[in-house]
Design an enzyme around this catalytic site. Structure first.
Site, PDB file in Angstrom:
ATOM      1  N   LYS A 134       0.744  -1.581   0.103  1.00 50.98           N
ATOM      2  CA  LYS A 134       0.262   0.171  -0.240  1.00 50.98           C
ATOM      3  C   LYS A 134       0.957   1.868   0.115  1.00 50.98           C
ATOM      4  O   LYS A 134      -0.009   2.227  -0.806  1.00 50.98           O
ATOM      5  CB  LYS A 134      -1.224  -0.114   1.431  1.00 50.98           C
ATOM      6  CG  LYS A 134      -1.863  -1.332   1.553  1.00 50.98           C
ATOM      7  CD  LYS A 134      -2.995  -1.343   0.422  1.00 50.98           C
ATOM      8  CE  LYS A 134      -3.919  -2.271   0.413  1.00 50.98           C
ATOM      9  NZ  LYS A 134      -3.377  -3.861   0.522  1.00 50.98           N
TER      10      LYS A 134
HETATM   11  C1  LIG Z   1      -3.908  -5.293   0.093  1.00 53.54           C
HETATM   12  C2  LIG Z   1      -3.805  -6.062   0.806  1.00 53.54           C
HETATM   13  C3  LIG Z   1      -2.978  -6.977  -0.281  1.00 53.54           C
HETATM   14  C4  LIG Z   1      -5.009  -6.849  -1.091  1.00 53.54           C
HETATM   15  O1  LIG Z   1      -4.680  -5.862  -2.416  1.00 53.54           O
HETATM   16  P1  LIG Z   1      -5.653  -5.736  -3.116  1.00 53.54           P
HETATM   17  O2  LIG Z   1      -4.950  -4.836  -3.499  1.00 53.54           O
HETATM   18  O3  LIG Z   1      -7.630  -5.107  -1.985  1.00 53.54           O
HETATM   19  O4  LIG Z   1      -6.796  -6.433  -4.351  1.00 53.54           O
HETATM   20  C5  LIG Z   1      -2.590  -8.017  -0.649  1.00 53.54           C
HETATM   21  N1  LIG Z   1      -1.679  -8.602   0.018  1.00 53.54           N
HETATM   22  C6  LIG Z   1      -1.512  -7.333   1.968  1.00 53.54           C
HETATM   23  C7  LIG Z   1      -0.144  -7.372   2.426  1.00 53.54           C
HETATM   24  C8  LIG Z   1      -2.232  -6.451   1.412  1.00 53.54           C
HETATM   25  O5  LIG Z   1      -1.902  -5.493   1.872  1.00 53.54           O
END
Ligand SMILES: *Cc1c(COP(=O)(O)O)cnc(C)c1O
Length: 495
Positions: free
Chosen positions: A112
């Site tokens: 993120k």
């Molecule tokens: C948010 C997240 C995901 C999923 O990603 P999306 O964009 O919601 O599909 C997978 N792994 C981790 C560690 C995340 O923080």
């Protein structure tokens, strides 16, 4: 280039407006009216660039109302000096044909950060461009990682307040501690009794409620979003798929035009949608492999064309994927129906009324051609982490573990030996307990004892930002019912 709404083709806003607003007033998501095309020459050019320059080039295609100078500011501010490597998204070779795209070298140790380090720059510039001078109130629903990454990105950013809601029993102990200890004068964090979908639904309801928007307007404030419903979250994620391809070209792993597959551990469908956009732009991507945990609603959808959330919700070792309403699927449906906003609107209304919809045969076929869907429960996930570690000492977190298992299953089922990039989405130290168990160690003690045990067992260093949390006291202890989220917003804003 302007942006439309997935639920109304007459909407047309600039990229700054789309980012400032977050979600369209009709409840739809913003999508670019055309998808820019990259040529092989562009990809070769990117192969010669560093990440910051590549980011500027890619952002420039989508954010046409930002000046080159503004985009440069955003990219430099976000990606220089903030990641523990001067390469924010390095590739590690983990198998004959498999590369791990490590997206967790940022300040909060999850992917993120790639988007949420830059979103504050994009958003504050957007607020100036749309010239409203309003304070942006960012409400975030998080399954664990978005919350912390958004808090970190927006802490003490002028003209912004941010309030994060997380499911009280739906995040890891380390994720919770990261959020509740957040510093900054413009931040708030609240747990809810409910799961991530409840938090996301609550936030979306507040966003699209005209009375609540009016209440904010009085104080010269307006809502915005830092979830992947915001276009400003998605566009930075497209960069690293393009850059991965370019890197593999530069390193001679791929020849010009040769395809690569991509595996993405998926929850809200944002990260994999970014890979889809990269493919639509012209990056030679073969299969988009969508990996789910036991909450395998997307696996079923890709295989059958029916999206049905009337099912049990599981709390797993990969909490950031414990999601039953994958918001960004709406964008994919819009593109695959050639912009049939009326149809998308019907499906989304069915979803909220009955929890279910079925796409038409043409759309189902397009999905089946583009995507492969697979899932792994906790037992399979741990086994995949253990296999990878035994093979070459490479340590994966449980979200990445889900992706590794689904990748192996895909290869075994199809015999497809295309070079594959696997999105590695978090540091194992955010989920020490599960990872320790996976590599065959007893997992007792507090979070920091677990991190130390994991480090001792594997030889991996504990990330600095995680080690620094030891002994920190939580600032935020509020917990509310899911129907009381608005009261929390009022309290924070002093309404
Ligand atoms: C948010 C997240 C995901 C999923 O990603 P999306 O964009 O919601 O599909 C997978 N792994 C981790 C560690 C995340 O923080």
């Amino acid at each position: 280039m302007n942006y439309k709404s997935t639920r109304d083709n007459t909407v047309s806003v600039s990229s700054a407006q789309a980012i400032a607003q977050g979600i369209s007033t009709d409840g739809g998501l913003f999508i670019p009216e055309t998808i820019p095309a990259l040529t092989m020459a562009d990809l070769q050019e990117i192969a010669g660039m560093n990440y910051v320059d590549a980011a500027q080039k890619v952002l420039g295609y989508f954010l046409t109302d930002y000046t080159a100078e503004e985009i440069a500011d955003c990219a430099k501010g976000a990606y220089i000096g903030t990641f523990d490597d001067d390469q924010p998204a390095p590739l590690a070779k983990i198998g004959d044909k498999a590369y791990s795209l490590e997206l967790w070298h940022g300040p909060t140790c999850a992917f993120k950060d790639l988007a949420l380090q830059i979103l504050p720059y994009l958003l504050t510039k957007a607020a100036k461009k749309t010239a409203d001078g309003e304070t942006k109130v960012i409400l975030v629903a998080t399954s664990g990682d978005t919350g912390k990454a958004a808090l970190e990105g927006f802490a003490d950013v002028e003209g912004v307040k941010i309030l994060v809601f997380y499911p009280s029993d739906g995040v890891s102990a380390m994720q919770k501690l990261q959020m509740t200890t957040q510093k900054g004068n413009n931040v708030g964090v609240c747990a809810i009794h409910g799961n991530f979908d409840d938090a996301q639904t609550g936030v979306k309801q507040i966003f699209t409620d005209k009375e609540k928007a009016a209440a904010l307007k009085v104080g010269n404030m307006a809502f915005s979003s830092a979830n992947s419903i915001n276009w400003g979250r998605l566009v930075p994620q497209i960069i690293y798929y393009i850059y991965s391809y370019a890197t593999l070209l530069r390193e001679g792993v791929l020849n010009q035009g040769e395809i690569m597959n991509v595996v993405v551990p998926t929850g809200n469908f944002g990260n994999i949608l970014a890979a889809y956009y990269a493919k639509q732009m012209g990056v030679p991507v073969g299969k988009l492999i969508c990996a789910s945990n036991q909450n395998n609603i997307l696996t079923d959808f890709i295989r059958t064309g029916t999206y049905d959330r009337n099912r049990d919700f599981y709390t797993t070792l990969s909490p950031s994927m414990d999601i039953l309403i994958s918001s960004n699927l709406e964008r994919l449906l819009y593109h695959l129906t050639d912009g049939n906003a009326a149809q998308v609107k019907v499906w989304m209304e069915e979803l909220s009324a009955t929890g279910k919809y079925t796409v038409d045969e043409t759309t189902r076929q397009k999905i089946a051609d583009l995507f492969y869907g697979g899932c792994a429960d906790d037992t399979k996930t741990k086994a995949a982490i253990a296999r990878q570690f035994a093979k070459n000492g490479y340590l994966a977190d449980p979200h990445t573990g889900v992706a590794l298992d689904v990748y192996e299953t895909y290869v075994a089922e199809t015999g497809d030996d295309t070079v594959t990039v696997i999105a590695s989405t978090a540091s194992p130290f955010k989920f020490s307990k599960g990872v320790l168990e996976a590599v065959g160690e007893a997992a007792d003690g507090d979070e920091f004892a677990l991190c130390e045990a994991l480090s001792a067992r594997t030889g991996y260093a504990i990330p600095k930002s995680i080690a620094a949390l030891k002994g920190a006291t939580p600032r935020f202890t509020d917990i509310c019912e899911k129907q009381d989220m608005w009261q929390q917003v009022e309290k924070m804003l002093g309404l």
